[in-house]
Motif scaffolding. Sequence first.
Motif, PDB file in Angstrom:
ATOM      1  N   ASP A   1       0.697  -1.355   0.066  1.00 24.52           N
ATOM      2  CA  ASP A   1       0.135   0.031  -0.079  1.00 24.52           C
ATOM      3  C   ASP A   1       0.844   1.215  -0.014  1.00 24.52           C
ATOM      4  O   ASP A   1       0.526   2.152  -0.635  1.00 24.52           O
ATOM      5  CB  ASP A   1      -0.909   0.081   1.252  1.00 24.52           C
ATOM      6  N   ILE A   2       1.833   1.129   0.963  1.00 26.15           N
ATOM      7  CA  ILE A   2       2.780   2.565   0.816  1.00 26.15           C
ATOM      8  C   ILE A   2       3.406   2.454  -0.326  1.00 26.15           C
ATOM      9  O   ILE A   2       3.601   3.818  -1.039  1.00 26.15           O
ATOM     10  CB  ILE A   2       3.977   2.230   2.164  1.00 26.15           C
ATOM     11  N   TRP A   3       3.904   1.662  -1.242  1.00 27.63           N
ATOM     12  CA  TRP A   3       4.679   1.673  -2.529  1.00 27.63           C
ATOM     13  C   TRP A   3       3.599   2.097  -3.564  1.00 27.63           C
ATOM     14  O   TRP A   3       4.136   2.829  -4.433  1.00 27.63           O
ATOM     15  CB  TRP A   3       5.245   0.340  -2.682  1.00 27.63           C
ATOM     16  N   ILE A   4       2.392   1.609  -3.512  1.00 24.25           N
ATOM     17  CA  ILE A   4       1.641   2.125  -4.329  1.00 24.25           C
ATOM     18  C   ILE A   4       1.395   3.604  -4.253  1.00 24.25           C
ATOM     19  O   ILE A   4       1.327   4.426  -5.202  1.00 24.25           O
ATOM     20  CB  ILE A   4       0.107   1.389  -4.543  1.00 24.25           C
ATOM     21  N   GLU A   5       1.056   3.777  -2.888  1.00 26.82           N
ATOM     22  CA  GLU A   5       0.928   5.594  -2.812  1.00 26.82           C
ATOM     23  C   GLU A   5       2.058   6.440  -2.998  1.00 26.82           C
ATOM     24  O   GLU A   5       1.981   7.584  -3.912  1.00 26.82           O
ATOM     25  CB  GLU A   5       0.578   5.583  -1.208  1.00 26.82           C
ATOM     26  N   LYS A   6       3.238   5.979  -2.912  1.00 25.93           N
ATOM     27  CA  LYS A   6       4.290   6.689  -3.498  1.00 25.93           C
ATOM     28  C   LYS A   6       4.471   6.658  -4.689  1.00 25.93           C
ATOM     29  O   LYS A   6       4.959   7.726  -5.454  1.00 25.93           O
ATOM     30  CB  LYS A   6       5.689   6.050  -2.805  1.00 25.93           C
ATOM     31  N   CYS A   7       4.110   5.601  -5.503  1.00 27.39           N
ATOM     32  CA  CYS A   7       4.314   5.578  -6.991  1.00 27.39           C
ATOM     33  C   CYS A   7       3.260   6.750  -7.463  1.00 27.39           C
ATOM     34  O   CYS A   7       3.475   7.499  -8.515  1.00 27.39           O
ATOM     35  CB  CYS A   7       3.807   4.361  -7.664  1.00 27.39           C
ATOM     36  N   VAL A   8       2.209   6.706  -6.921  1.00 22.24           N
ATOM     37  CA  VAL A   8       1.035   7.591  -7.606  1.00 22.24           C
ATOM     38  C   VAL A   8       1.443   9.107  -7.041  1.00 22.24           C
ATOM     39  O   VAL A   8       1.356   9.717  -8.136  1.00 22.24           O
ATOM     40  CB  VAL A   8      -0.423   7.526  -6.781  1.00 22.24           C
ATOM     41  N   ALA A   9       2.121   9.211  -6.168  1.00 20.41           N
ATOM     42  CA  ALA A   9       2.758  10.594  -5.689  1.00 20.41           C
ATOM     43  C   ALA A   9       3.837  10.952  -6.848  1.00 20.41           C
ATOM     44  O   ALA A   9       3.961  12.322  -7.409  1.00 20.41           O
ATOM     45  CB  ALA A   9       3.336  10.934  -4.637  1.00 20.41           C
ATOM     46  N   LYS A  10       4.816  10.251  -7.184  1.00 16.73           N
ATOM     47  CA  LYS A  10       5.736  10.358  -8.108  1.00 16.73           C
ATOM     48  C   LYS A  10       5.223  10.502  -9.577  1.00 16.73           C
ATOM     49  O   LYS A  10       5.606  11.255 -10.503  1.00 16.73           O
ATOM     50  CB  LYS A  10       6.663   9.272  -7.982  1.00 16.73           C
ATOM     51  N   PHE A  11       4.211   9.681  -9.832  1.00 16.62           N
ATOM     52  CA  PHE A  11       3.542   9.939 -11.135  1.00 16.62           C
ATOM     53  C   PHE A  11       3.095  11.180 -11.462  1.00 16.62           C
ATOM     54  O   PHE A  11       3.069  12.011 -12.549  1.00 16.62           O
ATOM     55  CB  PHE A  11       2.294   9.013 -11.332  1.00 16.62           C
ATOM     56  N   ALA A  12       2.302  11.812 -10.346  1.00 19.72           N
ATOM     57  CA  ALA A  12       1.711  13.234 -10.392  1.00 19.72           C
ATOM     58  C   ALA A  12       2.774  14.180 -10.754  1.00 19.72           C
ATOM     59  O   ALA A  12       2.678  15.112 -11.680  1.00 19.72           O
ATOM     60  CB  ALA A  12       1.186  13.392  -9.077  1.00 19.72           C
ATOM     61  N   SER A  13       3.892  13.951  -9.914  1.00 18.02           N
ATOM     62  CA  SER A  13       5.246  14.626 -10.165  1.00 18.02           C
ATOM     63  C   SER A  13       5.592  14.816 -11.622  1.00 18.02           C
ATOM     64  O   SER A  13       5.881  15.633 -12.233  1.00 18.02           O
ATOM     65  CB  SER A  13       6.145  14.595  -9.284  1.00 18.02           C
ATOM     66  N   ILE A  14       5.917  13.736 -12.205  1.00 16.55           N
ATOM     67  CA  ILE A  14       6.305  13.284 -13.479  1.00 16.55           C
ATOM     68  C   ILE A  14       5.396  13.986 -14.385  1.00 16.55           C
ATOM     69  O   ILE A  14       5.636  14.683 -15.497  1.00 16.55           O
ATOM     70  CB  ILE A  14       6.351  11.804 -13.920  1.00 16.55           C
ATOM     71  N   SER A  15       3.943  13.721 -14.626  1.00 18.85           N
ATOM     72  CA  SER A  15       2.994  14.349 -15.121  1.00 18.85           C
ATOM     73  C   SER A  15       2.886  15.927 -15.142  1.00 18.85           C
ATOM     74  O   SER A  15       3.062  16.561 -16.348  1.00 18.85           O
ATOM     75  CB  SER A  15       1.602  13.970 -14.555  1.00 18.85           C
ATOM     76  N   GLU A  16       3.180  16.534 -13.834  1.00 19.30           N
ATOM     77  CA  GLU A  16       3.351  18.190 -13.840  1.00 19.30           C
ATOM     78  C   GLU A  16       4.396  18.535 -14.878  1.00 19.30           C
ATOM     79  O   GLU A  16       4.455  19.355 -15.523  1.00 19.30           O
ATOM     80  CB  GLU A  16       3.321  18.307 -12.581  1.00 19.30           C
ATOM     81  N   LYS A  17       5.630  17.852 -14.697  1.00 22.42           N
ATOM     82  CA  LYS A  17       6.944  18.233 -15.325  1.00 22.42           C
ATOM     83  C   LYS A  17       6.498  18.063 -16.724  1.00 22.42           C
ATOM     84  O   LYS A  17       7.081  18.700 -17.594  1.00 22.42           O
ATOM     85  CB  LYS A  17       7.953  17.552 -14.724  1.00 22.42           C
ATOM     86  N   ILE A  18       6.184  16.915 -17.472  1.00 27.31           N
ATOM     87  CA  ILE A  18       5.977  16.653 -18.551  1.00 27.31           C
ATOM     88  C   ILE A  18       5.062  17.805 -19.300  1.00 27.31           C
ATOM     89  O   ILE A  18       5.152  18.219 -20.085  1.00 27.31           O
ATOM     90  CB  ILE A  18       5.171  15.284 -18.842  1.00 27.31           C
ATOM     91  N   ASN A  19       3.632  18.131 -18.521  1.00 30.86           N
ATOM     92  CA  ASN A  19       2.970  19.139 -19.082  1.00 30.86           C
ATOM     93  C   ASN A  19       3.123  20.509 -18.970  1.00 30.86           C
ATOM     94  O   ASN A  19       2.827  21.348 -19.730  1.00 30.86           O
ATOM     95  CB  ASN A  19       1.288  18.782 -18.412  1.00 30.86           C
ATOM     96  N   TYR A  20       4.113  20.733 -18.002  1.00 26.24           N
ATOM     97  CA  TYR A  20       4.542  21.982 -17.840  1.00 26.24           C
ATOM     98  C   TYR A  20       5.926  22.435 -18.612  1.00 26.24           C
ATOM     99  O   TYR A  20       6.005  23.651 -18.974  1.00 26.24           O
ATOM    100  CB  TYR A  20       4.371  22.547 -16.379  1.00 26.24           C
ATOM    101  N   THR A  21       6.819  21.477 -18.539  1.00 23.26           N
ATOM    102  CA  THR A  21       8.165  21.873 -19.174  1.00 23.26           C
ATOM    103  C   THR A  21       8.357  21.117 -20.175  1.00 23.26           C
ATOM    104  O   THR A  21       8.959  21.539 -21.250  1.00 23.26           O
ATOM    105  CB  THR A  21       9.011  21.660 -18.122  1.00 23.26           C
ATOM    106  N   GLY A  22       8.018  19.474 -20.315  1.00 27.27           N
ATOM    107  CA  GLY A  22       8.186  18.762 -21.332  1.00 27.27           C
ATOM    108  C   GLY A  22       9.910  18.412 -21.286  1.00 27.27           C
ATOM    109  O   GLY A  22      10.172  17.783 -22.264  1.00 27.27           O
ATOM    110  N   LYS A  23      10.589  18.823 -20.510  1.00 30.62           N
ATOM    111  CA  LYS A  23      11.994  18.587 -20.417  1.00 30.62           C
ATOM    112  C   LYS A  23      12.550  18.022 -19.172  1.00 30.62           C
ATOM    113  O   LYS A  23      11.834  18.092 -18.253  1.00 30.62           O
ATOM    114  CB  LYS A  23      12.765  20.058 -20.507  1.00 30.62           C
ATOM    115  N   ALA A  24      13.522  17.288 -19.285  1.00 32.61           N
ATOM    116  CA  ALA A  24      14.154  16.419 -18.280  1.00 32.61           C
ATOM    117  C   ALA A  24      14.980  17.630 -17.171  1.00 32.61           C
ATOM    118  O   ALA A  24      15.563  18.398 -17.787  1.00 32.61           O
ATOM    119  CB  ALA A  24      15.182  15.517 -18.693  1.00 32.61           C
ATOM    120  N   ASN A  25      14.982  17.309 -16.055  1.00 34.57           N
ATOM    121  CA  ASN A  25      15.968  18.222 -15.154  1.00 34.57           C
ATOM    122  C   ASN A  25      16.220  17.321 -13.924  1.00 34.57           C
ATOM    123  O   ASN A  25      15.632  16.004 -13.951  1.00 34.57           O
ATOM    124  CB  ASN A  25      15.373  19.486 -14.719  1.00 34.57           C
TER     125      ASN A  25
END
Length: 168
Positions: free
Chosen positions: A90-114
Amino acid sequence: MADLQKLIKNIEQWAEERNLITGATPQKQFIKLMEEFGKLCSGIAKNKKDVIKDSIGDCFVVIVILNKQTHSKFDFMPLPYLVLDRSGIDIWIEKCVAKFASISEKINYTGKANRHFEYDFAYTLYCLINISNEYGLTLESCVQTAWDEIKDRKGRMINGVFVKESDL
């Protein structure tokens, strides 16, 4: 470790040959990541180890493609050596979801890696490694399973999404 490196190179080449790197967008690839993660969650909910194994590998494949699309300099190779944590699924699923949200935000707002994008990839994969460990699996075996399933897959790009031949 060498086998995982080879699998990563194979996945990158496979994605290049199918025009997934330049012919698709990180946004479309992220949707694919969510599809695969949904299958992982379904496998966990139903305690289907074969689905869990395949889905972890599929998530890895998508992250490799996202890494290439965004020109990230994320290095996958230290991953197998991370210290595992027994916090629970349950903890690992929750942490994945949090990181997916962060990845999505970066993709949608910057589209670039940092540096922070690379951290999100690393932490997501760390979570997937821990999930695989909970089921007595290794990341490498999961990725090998996914690779064996896709390596000969044919299909075509439709609106920036690779559609496998059997779904056309």
